[in-house]
Design an enzyme around this catalytic site. Structure first.
Site, PDB file in Angstrom:
ATOM      1  CB  SER A  29      -0.965   0.003   1.184  1.00 56.42           C
ATOM      2  OG  SER A  29      -0.261   0.142   2.391  1.00 56.42           O
ATOM      3  CG  ASN A  30       3.616   2.598   3.007  1.00 62.47           C
ATOM      4  OD1 ASN A  30       3.343   3.765   3.257  1.00 62.47           O
ATOM      5  ND2 ASN A  30       3.522   1.631   3.908  1.00 62.47           N
ATOM      6  CG  LEU A 109      18.264  -3.306   2.145  1.00 60.57           C
ATOM      7  CD1 LEU A 109      17.868  -1.875   1.807  1.00 60.57           C
ATOM      8  CD2 LEU A 109      18.272  -4.181   0.886  1.00 60.57           C
ATOM      9  CG  HIS A 125       9.943   1.857  11.602  1.00 67.24           C
ATOM     10  ND1 HIS A 125      10.172   0.498  11.477  1.00 67.24           N
ATOM     11  CD2 HIS A 125       9.705   2.092  12.921  1.00 67.24           C
ATOM     12  CE1 HIS A 125      10.104  -0.060  12.670  1.00 67.24           C
ATOM     13  NE2 HIS A 125       9.820   0.883  13.557  1.00 67.24           N
ATOM     14  CD  GLU A 190       3.167   2.751   7.860  1.00 73.61           C
ATOM     15  OE1 GLU A 190       3.744   2.188   6.932  1.00 73.61           O
ATOM     16  OE2 GLU A 190       2.646   2.113   8.796  1.00 73.61           O
TER      17      GLU A 190
HETATM   18  C1  GRF Z   1       3.446  -0.917   6.992  1.00 72.75           C
HETATM   19  O1  GRF Z   1       3.096  -0.606   8.311  1.00 72.75           O
HETATM   20  C2  GRF Z   1       4.920  -0.745   6.817  1.00 72.75           C
HETATM   21  O2  GRF Z   1       5.447   0.323   7.526  1.00 72.75           O
HETATM   22  C3  GRF Z   1       5.389  -2.056   7.372  1.00 72.75           C
HETATM   23  O3  GRF Z   1       4.528  -2.987   6.788  1.00 72.75           O
HETATM   24  C4  GRF Z   1       3.236  -2.413   6.732  1.00 72.75           C
HETATM   25  C5  GRF Z   1       2.556  -2.739   5.421  1.00 72.75           C
HETATM   26  O4  GRF Z   1       3.010  -1.917   4.419  1.00 72.75           O
HETATM   27  N1  GRF Z   1       6.800  -2.247   7.227  1.00 72.75           N
HETATM   28  P1  GRF Z   1       2.586  -2.030   2.869  1.00 72.75           P
HETATM   29  O5  GRF Z   1       1.079  -1.997   2.789  1.00 72.75           O
HETATM   30  O6  GRF Z   1       3.139  -3.350   2.340  1.00 72.75           O
HETATM   31  O7  GRF Z   1       3.210  -0.833   2.236  1.00 72.75           O
END
Ligand code: GRF
Length: 217
Positions: A29-30, A109, A125, A190
């Site tokens: 989603s990010n 990494l 984060h 986020e």
């Molecule tokens: C988010 O809270 C991110 O910060 C963490 O995993 C969660 C899911 O993120 N590391 P996404 O939907 O895969 O971007």
């Protein structure tokens, strides 16, 4: 992307259009939040490639829908971490990547990778760093009983969730919160701060002074 040392400040000089690539492992989603803002022109950049550590990542479906190239580079198919990252680097270079966004990428990494892309990897984060580093940051905040948690975007350095902070957003913990309700509210934040951080980077507005990220106005 050239990093110039100028009067004891690191200055992020941008070329004409930054190419942004993504490392993902899960829902993505990010990644989607940033990629959409690039597609609609809010962020002046181009999407490069989405690299997933897992073939089951929902992020892969999202990248297909958005018309962004994606590739699975599964660590299990490599003899060592270095071999795995070498393949990732080859792919990033093939797509002429300037900026890497680690968006829910669930692997640490190596220093080799981090130093190659120094101040060119932005991570998101789900806590107000330096509190609650590592996995399950939202649960750590609930368990500790803090009143506020939130999220942090930062450049990746050799440590775990320790690099220079770009943006943070606080989220209040309500008395009836559980892991799902809290994580959902943090996730919304986020998306906002990650998108803004990438935008600031692409507009050449981030300067690193010692360990502080200064935002040019
Ligand atoms: C988010 O809270 C991110 O910060 C963490 O995993 C969660 C899911 O993120 N590391 P996404 O939907 O895969 O971007």
């Amino acid at each position: 992307m050239i990093l110039t040392l100028k009067n004891s400040e690191y200055n992020f000089n941008k070329k004409k259009k930054i190419i942004v690539s993504y490392l993902v492992s899960g829902k993505g989603s990010n990644f989607q939040a940033v990629a959409e803002k690039i597609i609609n022109g809010y962020i002046k950049a181009d999407n490069g490639v989405v690299i997933s550590s897992s073939s089951n990542a929902l992020a892969l479906e999202k990248s297909e829908k958005l018309g962004i190239k994606s590739i699975v580079i599964n660590p299990e198919n490599f003899k060592s971490k270095i071999d795995h990252e070498t393949e990732i680097i080859k792919t990033l270079e093939f797509y002429k990547t300037d900026l890497i966004v680690t968006a829910g990428y669930m692997r640490i990494l190596t220093p080799l990778f981090v130093n190659r892309y120094k101040f060119r990897i932005i991570n998101i984060h789900p806590s107000l760093l330096p509190s609650f580093t590592g996995k399950n940051a939202q649960q750590q905040a609930l368990d500790y009983g803090v009143r506020f948690t939130g999220c942090t975007s930062h450049f990746i350095d050799e440590g775990t969730d320790t690099g220079p902070i770009i943006l943070q957003s606080p989220v209040e913990i309500k008395s009836d919160d559980n892991i799902n309700t809290l994580s959902a509210r943090i996730l919304k934040e986020e998306h906002k701060i990650l998108t803004e951080s990438v935008k600031l980077f692409c507009e050449n507005k981030l300067i690193l002074k010692n360990n502080r990220v200064i935002i040019k106005t």
